[in-house]
Design a protein around this motif. Structure first.
Motif, PDB file in Angstrom:
ATOM      1  N   ILE A   1      -3.888   5.146   3.706  1.00 33.62           N
ATOM      2  CA  ILE A   1      -2.499   4.551   3.994  1.00 33.62           C
ATOM      3  C   ILE A   1      -2.598   4.230   5.950  1.00 33.62           C
ATOM      4  N   TYR A   2      -3.635   4.931   6.431  1.00 37.68           N
ATOM      5  CA  TYR A   2      -3.494   4.741   7.758  1.00 37.68           C
ATOM      6  C   TYR A   2      -3.979   3.588   8.274  1.00 37.68           C
ATOM      7  N   LYS A   3      -5.164   3.092   7.610  1.00 35.29           N
ATOM      8  CA  LYS A   3      -5.560   1.857   7.575  1.00 35.29           C
ATOM      9  C   LYS A   3      -4.815   0.783   7.332  1.00 35.29           C
ATOM     10  N   ALA A   4      -3.974   0.956   6.035  1.00 35.07           N
ATOM     11  CA  ALA A   4      -3.132   0.049   5.626  1.00 35.07           C
ATOM     12  C   ALA A   4      -1.985  -0.237   6.629  1.00 35.07           C
ATOM     13  N   ALA A   5      -1.645   0.904   7.248  1.00 37.84           N
ATOM     14  CA  ALA A   5      -0.570   0.720   8.529  1.00 37.84           C
ATOM     15  C   ALA A   5      -0.963  -0.069   9.699  1.00 37.84           C
TER      16      ALA A   5
ATOM     17  N   PHE B   1       0.746  -1.185   0.032  1.00 39.66           N
ATOM     18  CA  PHE B   1       0.056  -0.061  -0.011  1.00 39.66           C
ATOM     19  C   PHE B   1       1.010   1.224  -0.055  1.00 39.66           C
ATOM     20  N   GLU B   2       0.658   2.156  -0.975  1.00 38.52           N
ATOM     21  CA  GLU B   2       1.675   3.186  -0.989  1.00 38.52           C
ATOM     22  C   GLU B   2       1.027   4.493  -0.684  1.00 38.52           C
ATOM     23  N   LYS B   3       1.624   5.454  -0.087  1.00 40.80           N
ATOM     24  CA  LYS B   3       1.012   6.798   0.372  1.00 40.80           C
ATOM     25  C   LYS B   3       0.557   7.472  -1.047  1.00 40.80           C
ATOM     26  N   GLY B   4      -0.603   8.127  -0.799  1.00 39.88           N
ATOM     27  CA  GLY B   4      -1.097   8.734  -2.021  1.00 39.88           C
ATOM     28  C   GLY B   4      -1.793   7.944  -2.980  1.00 39.88           C
ATOM     29  N   GLN B   5      -1.236   6.703  -3.135  1.00 38.86           N
ATOM     30  CA  GLN B   5      -1.895   5.688  -4.216  1.00 38.86           C
ATOM     31  C   GLN B   5      -3.129   5.000  -3.724  1.00 38.86           C
ATOM     32  N   CYS B   6      -2.964   4.385  -2.256  1.00 34.02           N
ATOM     33  CA  CYS B   6      -3.956   3.656  -1.815  1.00 34.02           C
ATOM     34  C   CYS B   6      -5.041   4.589  -1.235  1.00 34.02           C
ATOM     35  N   SER B   7      -6.066   3.992  -0.833  1.00 30.43           N
ATOM     36  CA  SER B   7      -7.241   4.641  -0.617  1.00 30.43           C
ATOM     37  C   SER B   7      -7.005   4.992   0.970  1.00 30.43           C
TER      38      SER B   7
ATOM     39  N   LYS C   1      -7.285  -8.080  15.903  1.00 29.37           N
ATOM     40  CA  LYS C   1      -8.387  -8.430  15.016  1.00 29.37           C
ATOM     41  C   LYS C   1      -7.952  -8.360  13.475  1.00 29.37           C
ATOM     42  N   MET C   2      -8.550  -8.976  12.441  1.00 30.13           N
ATOM     43  CA  MET C   2      -8.094  -8.626  11.148  1.00 30.13           C
ATOM     44  C   MET C   2      -8.659  -7.238  10.913  1.00 30.13           C
ATOM     45  N   ALA C   3      -7.590  -6.552  10.042  1.00 33.60           N
ATOM     46  CA  ALA C   3      -8.142  -5.040   9.701  1.00 33.60           C
ATOM     47  C   ALA C   3      -8.660  -5.109   8.382  1.00 33.60           C
ATOM     48  N   GLU C   4      -9.457  -4.283   8.136  1.00 37.12           N
ATOM     49  CA  GLU C   4     -10.129  -4.216   6.873  1.00 37.12           C
ATOM     50  C   GLU C   4      -9.619  -2.938   6.176  1.00 37.12           C
ATOM     51  N   VAL C   5      -9.056  -3.184   4.773  1.00 38.88           N
ATOM     52  CA  VAL C   5      -8.909  -1.949   3.937  1.00 38.88           C
ATOM     53  C   VAL C   5      -9.681  -2.420   2.662  1.00 38.88           C
ATOM     54  N   ASP C   6     -10.547  -1.342   2.039  1.00 35.44           N
ATOM     55  CA  ASP C   6     -11.364  -1.685   0.920  1.00 35.44           C
ATOM     56  C   ASP C   6     -12.064  -3.075   0.851  1.00 35.44           C
TER      57      ASP C   6
END
Length: 286
Positions: A135-139, A127-133, A150-155
Motif C-alpha cells: 500500500i505504501y508503493k501504491a500511495a 489499491f486496498e490496504k491489506g489486499q494489495c502487495s 518519475k513513474m512509480a512501479e507497483v507489481d
C-alpha cells in the motif's frame, strides 16, 4: 465505526486543507468505514487511518524548505525527475523524524484505498490496504505528479498520479455500496480548471508520446475535472453527498513555499469541519 465513505481529493500541498478537516474528524472520534484518497489525499488518508492528528501539518511546517522533502531546483528536477522525495518521506521522515504509526494503520479495520493511473492504459486502478502487495508503493504511485515525478512501479507495472484519470473517487465509494459519502475537496465552490495552453499540450505530447492512452487521459484532465464538479454539485443538491471544501479562493499552489499560506489553509480546513460538524452528523444519521 460510521458506515459511510470519506473521499479525499488531491492537490499536492493544497492537501493541507484536508488534513485540517481530518484532524477535526479524529478529534471528534469519527471513524469512517471506508476511506479513499487520490494523490495528496492518499497521504492525508494514511494519517487519518493511523490516528495521527497534526502529523501532516507538522511535516509541512518543519520540512517545507528542506531539500530532502521538496527540491524545486531546475537542475535537480531535470536530473532526478522528482520534486517531492518519496524516499525521504517514506523512510527517514516516517521512520525517525516524524514517525508514522504503521502498526495502527495496518491493523485498522477501516477499509482504505488509493487511486493511481496505469501508464499503459491511462485508466485508474485501486489499491486496498491489506489486499494489495504494498500500500505504501501504491500511495507513492498515486502521488507521482506527471512530469514532476518519475513513474512509480507497483507489481512490475508503471503508474502516475491518480488525479490524471480520477481526481475525486466518489463514484468508487458509491459502487462499493456506501449510501453516505463525504467529500473533502481542496478547491473552493465554483472552481473550474482552464484548458491547457498549446505550449503545455505540446510538452505533454513530447513527454507522453510513447504512451498514447496515457496522453489521451492527460489531455482530458480539465474537461474531466469540470464534469465531475458539475456532477458533485448535483449530488450535493440532492443530498446524496456531503461536501467539505474551502470557503475562500485558494491561492496555495501545489508546491507552495509560503508557510503562512499553508498554515492559513490548514486552519480553514479545521474551521470548516468544526462549523459544519452538526450538519455532518445530521447527514450521517439520516
Amino acid at each position: 465505526m460510521i458506515e459511510a465513505a470519506l473521499v479525499l481529493e488531491g492537490g499536492a500541498l493544497r492537501g493541507i486543507f484536508s488534513s485540517g478537516v481530518t484532524d477535526v474528524l479524529m478529534e471528534h472520534q469519527m471513524e469512517f468505514a471506508y476511506v479513499n484518497g487520490v494523490s495528496a489525499g492518499s497521504m492525508c488518508g494514511m494519517n487519518y487511518i493511523a490516528k495521527q492528528p497534526g502529523r501532516m501539518f507538522r511535516i509541512n511546517m518543519e520540512y517545507l524548505h528542506d531539500k530532502r522533502y521538496i527540491n524545486l531546483s531546475p537542475r535537480h528536477v531535470l536530473r532526478s525527475r522528482e520534486v517531492f522525495s518519496f524516499d525521504f518521506m517514506f523512510h527517514e521522515l516516517s521512520d525517525t523524524l516524524v514517525p508514522f504509526h504503521r502498526e495502527v494503520f495496518e491493523a485498522s479495520p477501516q477499509r482504505f484505498e488509493v487511486v493511481a493511473t496505469r501508464c499503459r492504459t491511462g485508466k485508474p486502478e485501486f489499491f486496498e490496504k491489506g489486499q494489495c502487495s504494498d500500500i505504501y508503493k501504491a500511495a507513492i504511485a498515486s502521488s507521482s505528479m506527471p512530469v514532476f515525478s518519475k513513474m512509480a512501479e507497483v507489481d512490475g507495472r508503471k503508474y502516475l498520479d491518480g488525479g490524471i484519470s480520477l481526481p475525486i473517487a466518489y463514484e468508487r465509494a458509491m459502487d462499493l455500496g456506501y449510501d453516505k459519502v463525504v467529500l473533502v475537496l481542496t478547491r473552493e465552490e465554483g472552481y473550474r480548471k482552464k484548458p491547457f495552453s498549446r505550449m503545455k499540450l505540446k510538452a505533454f505530447e513530447r513527454y507522453f508520446g510513447p504512451l498514447p492512452e496515457l496522453l489521451a487521459s492527460v489531455r482530458e484532465i480539465p474537461d474531466r475535472y469540470n464534469r465531475m464538479q458539475e456532477e458533485i454539485a448535483g449530488l450535493e443538491r440532492d443530498g446524496r453527498v456531503f461536501v467539505l471544501r474551502p470557503q475562500n479562493h485558494v491561492t496555495v499552489s501545489r508546491t507552495e513555499r509560503d508557510k503562512a499560506k499553508l498554515a492559513a489553509l490548514y486552519e480553514e480546513g479545521r474551521g470548516v469541519a468544526e462549523e459544519r460538524m452538526e450538519e455532518l452528523e445530521e447527514y450521517l444519521q439520516k
